[in-house]
Design an enzyme around this catalytic site. Sequence first.
Site, PDB file in Angstrom:
ATOM      1  CG  ASP A  65     -11.185   0.473  -0.524  1.00  0.00           C
ATOM      2  OD1 ASP A  65     -10.628   0.171   0.538  1.00  0.00           O
ATOM      3  OD2 ASP A  65     -10.742   1.335  -1.295  1.00  0.00           O
ATOM      4  CG  HIS A  98      -8.496   1.108  -5.366  1.00  0.00           C
ATOM      5  ND1 HIS A  98      -7.160   1.363  -5.490  1.00  0.00           N
ATOM      6  CD2 HIS A  98      -8.746   1.024  -4.038  1.00  0.00           C
ATOM      7  CE1 HIS A  98      -6.624   1.414  -4.297  1.00  0.00           C
ATOM      8  NE2 HIS A  98      -7.565   1.211  -3.398  1.00  0.00           N
ATOM      9  CG  HIS A 141      -2.049   0.991   1.099  1.00  0.00           C
ATOM     10  ND1 HIS A 141      -1.864   2.348   1.230  1.00  0.00           N
ATOM     11  CD2 HIS A 141      -3.374   0.814   0.869  1.00  0.00           C
ATOM     12  CE1 HIS A 141      -3.023   2.968   1.081  1.00  0.00           C
ATOM     13  NE2 HIS A 141      -3.957   2.054   0.857  1.00  0.00           N
ATOM     14  CG  HIS A 191      -5.985   7.392   2.031  1.00  0.00           C
ATOM     15  ND1 HIS A 191      -5.227   6.245   2.067  1.00  0.00           N
ATOM     16  CD2 HIS A 191      -7.007   7.129   1.180  1.00  0.00           C
ATOM     17  CE1 HIS A 191      -5.746   5.348   1.262  1.00  0.00           C
ATOM     18  NE2 HIS A 191      -6.830   5.853   0.715  1.00  0.00           N
TER      19      HIS A 191
END
Length: 565
Positions: free
Chosen positions: A361, A273, A220, A321
């Site tokens: 997600d 994604h 990630h 985030h």
Amino acid sequence: MIKISKKDYVNMYGPTTNDRVRLADTDLILRVEKDYTLYGEEVKFGGGKNIRDGMAQSVSEGDFPDLVLTNALIVDYTGIYKADIGIKNGYIVGIGKAGNPDIQDGVDPSLIIGTNTDIIGAEGLIVTAGGIDTHIHFISPTQIECALYSGVTTMIGGGIGPSEGTNATTCTSGAYHIHSMLKATQNYPMNFGFLGKGNSSNKNALKEQIIAGACGLKIHEDWGATSSVIDASLNIADEMDIQVAIHTDTLNEAGFVEDTIKAINGRVIHTFHTEGAGGGHAPDIIKMAGFENVLPASTNPTMPFTKNTIDEHLDMLMVCHHLDNKIKEDVEFADSRIRPETIAAEDKLHDMGVFSIMSSDSQAMGRVGEVILRTWQSADKCKKEFGALKEDNDLDDNFRIKRYIAKYTINPAIAHGIDSYVGSIEVGKFADLVLWQPKFFGVKPKLILKGGLIVGAKIGDANASIPTPEPIIYEKMFGANLNENALHFVSKASLDANIPEKLSLKRKCVAVKNCRNITKKDLKFNDKVQDIEVNPQTYEVKINGELISSKSVDSLALARKYFMI
């Protein structure tokens, strides 16, 4: 010969060969390709029906199915057909014609109905394989019930609860957390697989997580999606036969999409994604969907493209985030990920079979209970906008239906090496099945089975004299209180290290396999390889010079009429 009208036949046994069924309020029409139940020898339970001792129920002793679903309309990548389904010890043992061979023709030996056999009457119902969501942030255990009641029976991802790491990334970091999650989830009616943190260039640190029980690794960008960690994770994956999932570098800090492609170096990888609003190289991560070694997925907030898609993404992104809307650079970071042009291309690329997988997600820019819903909304939107696929005709949409159901069943199973256990309705597979009334298809299942046991259902008032009076709500059933009817997907290395025994796990753990010897060409109905171009100024997406796009819409099928707002 006794005859029955078509209307009476359908009311009694459900649709048969060449009958057509509309999926809920969509424009999608399926056609029954074949009927295995044999006219005149169909089996049905109930008052005045034929599943009785000495009739369609055998008087003999034998190793007969524990459960038979009668007259099921199966919708699967393998076909759209009608059959009886037999289940024994949690696995599918037969698909075809059930009954008593002593008095009936054509009975499959694996589908003999005996004294020990219970019946689910699937007449008039659609049966699909349980959904598989491969992009789970394990932020809250309440997600599990939400996903289950939508028809999802397998959740793969990472996390430990609402930590900053989990809110942003699908990683269960380290052996301690992997062991904790394997133990914490073993009593839920759901299959689980956990992804370790792939953001390390230290191979031993990666290996430790796989031996601990991770079924794969997740890279990630919030942990740093650099070329060195990509290479290290893929090296370990090749060595230990696990999958690597990746959320690439939106800011292009460590390199551009070409650098990531170079680091991957032709090895198989599952891109999350892949359009980019959920994260990934701006503005051209979508190019990766065209490579043969890339297994490209979408997450559901951008699917399908509607008038609200762009507006809702900024706030979602800021929260997920750990960004601050008072910091200019954080806002610019968020803006760089949200591009109407690439979002518009995503719908079309799914309809073409270039994008292969749909996922959620969950709670991290995605809705865990809407994977199946949004898949069928997307299929319907694309039919309305682009018309019938060339593989279909004006009478049915069977090819498109197979393409879209594969996106949340068999294809994610193949991607993560679990397709020998789940992902389709085939003999030998775990009996994770979802039953739908056609008018509620894709929205609200009628029954959810895990390992052949009913774990969830729409059910009426418990104090009522019959099971149907309102309020009808989803409830856990008896099967939800067991742990032998669900699986943990782990690495073979963890089984070799006896991790399940060391952790005293109560549920069955099975190894993922064949994760490294696959390509996009192995994915069903969604295997198209294309050279995708993205204009760096306008963000327009093209294939062979042709603009790939779709329109945002104001309304969708499977929406307000099905929900209280």
